[in-house]
Enzyme design. Structure first.
Site, mmCIF file in Angstrom:
data_model
loop_
_atom_site.group_PDB
_atom_site.id
_atom_site.type_symbol
_atom_site.label_atom_id
_atom_site.label_comp_id
_atom_site.label_asym_id
_atom_site.label_seq_id
_atom_site.Cartn_x
_atom_site.Cartn_y
_atom_site.Cartn_z
ATOM 1 N N TYR A 172 -10.187 2.708 15.216
ATOM 2 C CA TYR A 172 -9.192 3.178 14.240
ATOM 3 C C TYR A 172 -9.143 4.707 14.239
ATOM 4 O O TYR A 172 -8.064 5.306 14.272
ATOM 5 C CB TYR A 172 -9.557 2.654 12.853
ATOM 6 C CG TYR A 172 -8.635 3.108 11.744
ATOM 7 C CD1 TYR A 172 -7.460 2.412 11.477
ATOM 8 C CD2 TYR A 172 -8.941 4.211 10.966
ATOM 9 C CE1 TYR A 172 -6.612 2.828 10.458
ATOM 10 C CE2 TYR A 172 -8.104 4.634 9.949
ATOM 11 C CZ TYR A 172 -6.938 3.937 9.700
ATOM 12 O OH TYR A 172 -6.099 4.354 8.690
ATOM 13 N N SER A 222 -5.038 9.927 9.300
ATOM 14 C CA SER A 222 -6.238 9.545 8.555
ATOM 15 C C SER A 222 -7.229 10.697 8.580
ATOM 16 O O SER A 222 -7.266 11.474 9.547
ATOM 17 C CB SER A 222 -6.891 8.306 9.176
ATOM 18 O OG SER A 222 -8.150 8.035 8.574
ATOM 19 N N GLY A 237 0.782 -1.224 0.000
ATOM 20 C CA GLY A 237 0.000 0.000 0.000
ATOM 21 C C GLY A 237 0.816 1.277 0.000
ATOM 22 O O GLY A 237 1.738 1.462 -0.793
ATOM 23 N N ILE A 238 0.463 2.184 0.915
ATOM 24 C CA ILE A 238 1.097 3.500 0.978
ATOM 25 C C ILE A 238 2.585 3.369 1.306
ATOM 26 O O ILE A 238 3.418 4.078 0.716
ATOM 27 C CB ILE A 238 0.382 4.383 2.016
ATOM 28 C CG1 ILE A 238 -1.036 4.712 1.527
ATOM 29 C CG2 ILE A 238 1.163 5.669 2.263
ATOM 30 C CD1 ILE A 238 -1.912 5.393 2.571
ATOM 31 N N GLY A 239 2.950 2.470 2.222
ATOM 32 C CA GLY A 239 4.356 2.290 2.566
ATOM 33 C C GLY A 239 5.177 1.863 1.371
ATOM 34 O O GLY A 239 6.286 2.361 1.140
#
Length: 275
Positions: free
Chosen positions: A166, A153, A28-30
């Protein structure tokens, strides 16, 4: 008299030769962030529990002209964070210039469904891993006038009914970002990105946001995600991509953002309505 800071007015990131550590770097983003830094000439230190996926990222970094060191670790524990970062520091000769706190996970559960154990599990990975990684690397970052970029987020600033655990963990990340930026002053710039819904394995994996959102809305997963985006009234009417977040992370870590600290940069398709 006003003095230009180093690099001001130049379209240069200043990241060539820098050492960048990324937690949760396998997907993903990483993953996209690792490749984006590699294109800027940075050396990467990647830590994640998914060893197979990290090998793939390492190959992508090499294809982009960069070098990556990897370490397998369970970032939900203090021992795991410390061991993983120690392995990376050994590979880089004890040096690091940028820390990207990125690891995180979540599932769609109502407040009534969440147990104490589930709350603690969410905070251990999504928040305490950031605290532990930062605490370990901060002395080095101070010496090297480094940068920290935390992955928050949009739900930290505009929570929805689910996933409430979350959202709370990411709100804590933003509070940590702001407090650290003030504490570290000129020594270390500290900023956060606040992604909205980004189409990554975080959503698509078994038990991820898409599947659990489907169960919550009693719909097929993809239809449930589209339904949720309509409920949130995103102006761009789509999910974002990991690369779109990675671009902002690289900017915040670069000399182009030399006067930016304590900032929370939304990469959310317009989901946050507040000024």
């Amino acid at each position: 008299m006003f003095k230009q800071s180093k690099g001001l007015g130049k379209n240069e990131t200043g990241l060539k030769g820098k050492i960048v550590f990324i937690t949760g770097a396998a997907n993903g983003i990483g993953r996209a962030t690792a490749v984006a830094f590699a294109r800027e000439g940075a050396t990467l230190g990647l830590v994640d529990i998914d060893e197979k996926a990290m090998a793939e990222v390492k190959a992508e970094v090499a294809a982009a002209g960069g070098t990556a060191h990897t370490a397998k670790a369970d970032l939900s524990t203090g021992v795991g964070v410390s061991a993983g970062l120690d392995e990376l520091l050994k590979a880089t000769g004890g040096a690091v210039d940028v820390l990207v706190n990125n690891v995180g996970s979540g599932a769609i559960r109502t407040f009534d469904q969440l147990t104490d154990e589930e709350w603690e599990k969410t905070f251990s990975l999504n928040f305490m891993s950031y605290v532990r990684a930062t605490r370990k690397l901060l002395p080095i970052l101070r010496e090297r006038k480094g940068v920290i970029v935390n992955n928050g987020s949009d739900l930290a600033r505009q929570p929805e009914p689910v996933p409430i655990d979350y959202s709370a963990s990411k709100a804590a990340v933003l509070a940590l970002t702001k407090g650290l930026a003030r504490a570290e002053g000129k020594a270390v710039r500290v900023n956060a990105v606040a992604p909205g819904p980004i189409w990554t394995p975080f959503w698509t994996k078994p038990g991820g946001f898409a599947e659990t959102m489907g169960a919550f809305h009693k719909m097929e997963p993809h239809a449930a995600v589209e339904h949720e985006m309509k409920l949130r009234q995103l102006p761009l009417e789509r999910l974002g991509t990991p690369e779109e977040v990675a671009n902002v992370v690289v900017f915040l870590a670069s000399d182009l953002a030399s006067f930016v600290t304590s900032a929370v940069w939304g990469v959310d398709g317009g989901s946050v309505r507040s000024i």
